[in-house]
Design an enzyme around this catalytic site. Structure first.
Site, mmCIF file in Angstrom:
data_model
loop_
_atom_site.group_PDB
_atom_site.id
_atom_site.type_symbol
_atom_site.label_atom_id
_atom_site.label_comp_id
_atom_site.label_asym_id
_atom_site.label_seq_id
_atom_site.Cartn_x
_atom_site.Cartn_y
_atom_site.Cartn_z
ATOM 1 N N SER A 71 0.679 -1.299 0.006
ATOM 2 C CA SER A 71 -0.146 -0.050 -0.081
ATOM 3 C C SER A 71 0.883 0.789 0.031
ATOM 4 C CB SER A 71 -0.990 0.305 1.055
ATOM 5 O OG SER A 71 -0.292 -0.217 2.808
ATOM 6 N N CYS A 72 0.615 2.489 -0.301
ATOM 7 C CA CYS A 72 1.351 3.176 -0.679
ATOM 8 C C CYS A 72 0.572 4.639 -1.005
ATOM 9 C CB CYS A 72 1.935 3.581 -1.861
ATOM 10 S SG CYS A 72 1.900 1.963 -2.374
#
Ligand SMILES: *[C@@H]1O[C@H](CO)[C@@H](O)[C@H](O)[C@H]1NC(C)=O
Ligand SMILES: *[C@@H]1O[C@H](CO)[C@@H](O)[C@H](O)[C@H]1NC(C)=O
Ligand SMILES: *[C@@H]1O[C@H](CO)[C@@H](O)[C@H](O)[C@H]1NC(C)=O
Length: 393
Positions: A142-143
């Protein structure tokens, strides 16, 4: 196995949530940072080393040097992954499947990745099934991704890769176990043909895909996960049972290697299927930037930069841009606040690094920060840390 994982993840997230709520929120967020670049201080854990991958070599041989240098770290992470599976399935059936069933899946992985994976297994001495399993791990990142155009029409692309809640929390180090194990594996790669750079990307040793990349003078690309661990595990199970869709790291490498323009890359990314839902942030020359929102079957939305209308940046975390972010994981509002304060005139590697260093955009999950400039063909990657007090995600 999937159910065990999900229930466990949900329980963990819930407990962490309660814990966070119970404390004062303020120390976990901060006002927009400034002057953090060039990186130094406690949130900077070091530069990422460069390797060259020669695409003219047979695929089996390409990763030999990387694997030889990082053998111990790769084996350590694979073992960690197997230990987690073992905890959920003490019968050993799942691990048996990894060693005896997964190798058969190599045939369904497209060239050149099938041969590269075989080469990585051979060079590391780790069983093929476990190297394939290791590749599935990277479906779960995730980012935060930001693409921004400055007043001179220069396009910048920056991202934090947040990764690592799957294996649980290490109380002693106040860190996610997987996150800690991943950092020593981080590499910048210069992929070359005929001794010339075709593209550059960020990866983890032993993994043949990339999750962040740049094709100099053409485009920059990063990927963010969409949906939760459940979607990710379902996708992986589907793949396991023979549904033919590309792993995201391979897809990105194919696009970076074979698309020669922003337009071509965009077309490729729009038409693909994916094993897990995701967002692609794609930047090109002046005026060219978009976020492509994908479910597993098709593109559901393309969000375009529109500088004339005052929209000079696109910011993507792990929520659909047309919805409110999840209240316990809102990195969008603070990052937008900082970008708006910086203004279009002052956008640069330095100010983007400031945004990505501001808590809660920076969290315990943040593994690296990358900065890319398509015009100069530059890629810089920095290993990150988020000392206490810091949100777990
Ligand atoms: C990281 O790289 C920069 C620029 O190449 C250099 O000045 C700096 O000393 C390096 N830092 C570490 C911790 O290696
Ligand atoms: C790029 O295209 C060539 C020619 O079609 C193909 O042989 C190669 O495998 C492709 N590269 C990747 C990484 O998919
Ligand atoms: C933008 O940069 C200029 C000089 O480079 C500086 O004087 C100004 O304060 C900056 N503006 C903002 C909003 O940071």
């Amino acid at each position: 196995m999937a159910l065990g994982f999900s229930v466990w993840c949900c329980a963990l997230l819930f407990l962490c949530g309660l814990w966070t709520r119970a404390q004062d929120i303020p120390p976990y967020t901060e006002d927009c940072r400034t002057g953090t670049y060039p990186p130094s201080g406690p949130t900077f854990k070091g530069n990422v080393t460069w390797y060259t991958i020669n695409l003219d070599l047979p695929p089996e041989e390409r990763w030999n040097k990387v694997v030889n240098d990082k053998k111990k770290e790769i084996a350590g992470l694979v073992k960690l992954f197997k230990d987690v599976i073992q905890t959920f399935d003490p019968t050993g059936i799942a691990i048996g499947m990894v060693d005896f069933q997964l190798p058969f899946l190599l045939d369904s992985i497209p060239y050149p990745f099938n041969e590269e994976i075989q080469g990585i297994a051979d060079a590391s001495g780790i069983p093929l099934g476990e190297i394939i399993l290791y590749h599935l791990l990277y479906e779960m990142a995730s980012c935060t991704s930001i693409i921004a155009e400055d007043k001179k029409g220069r396009m910048f692309h920056a991202r934090n890769l947040d990764f690592g809640y799957f294996f649980g929390w290490d109380i002693k180090h106040s860190a996610w176990i997987l996150n800690r194990a991943l950092k020593p594996l981080l590499l910048n790669i210069d992929f070359q043909k005929k001794k010339k750079t075709v593209f550059k990307g960020v990866t983890f040793a032993g993994f043949a895909g990339v999750l962040t990349g740049i094709r100099p003078k053409a485009f920059t690309l990063s990927m963010n996960a969409r949906g939760g661990p459940n979607d990710e595990l379902m996708g992986i199970l589907e793949w396991f049972f023979g549904v033919q869709k590309p792993l995201v790291g391979f897809l990105m490498r194919s696009v970076l290697e074979n698309a020669t323009s922003y337009k071509e890359a965009k077309t490729e990314l729009e038409k693909t299927k994916l094993i897990t839902p995701g967002y692609f942030a794609l930047g090109g020359k002046s005026g060219e930037a978009c976020v492509i929102t994908h479910d597993t079957e098709k593109t559901v939305d393309v969000w375009e930069l529109d500088v004339k209308q005052g929209m000079w940046y696109l910011l993507q975390t792990n929520y659909d841009h047309w919805l409110e972010p999840f209240f316990m994981d809102d990195r969008t509002t603070p990052a937008m606040k900082c970008l708006n304060r910086i203004t279009q005139k002052n956008i640069s590697f330095s100010t983007l690094y400031d945004v990505l260093s501001t808590k809660p955009v920076l969290s315990k999950l943040t593994t690296y920060t990358s900065l890319m400039s398509v015009a100069d063909g530059t890629l810089e990657t920095y290993v990150r840390d988020c000392p206490n007090p810091c949100l777990p995600w």
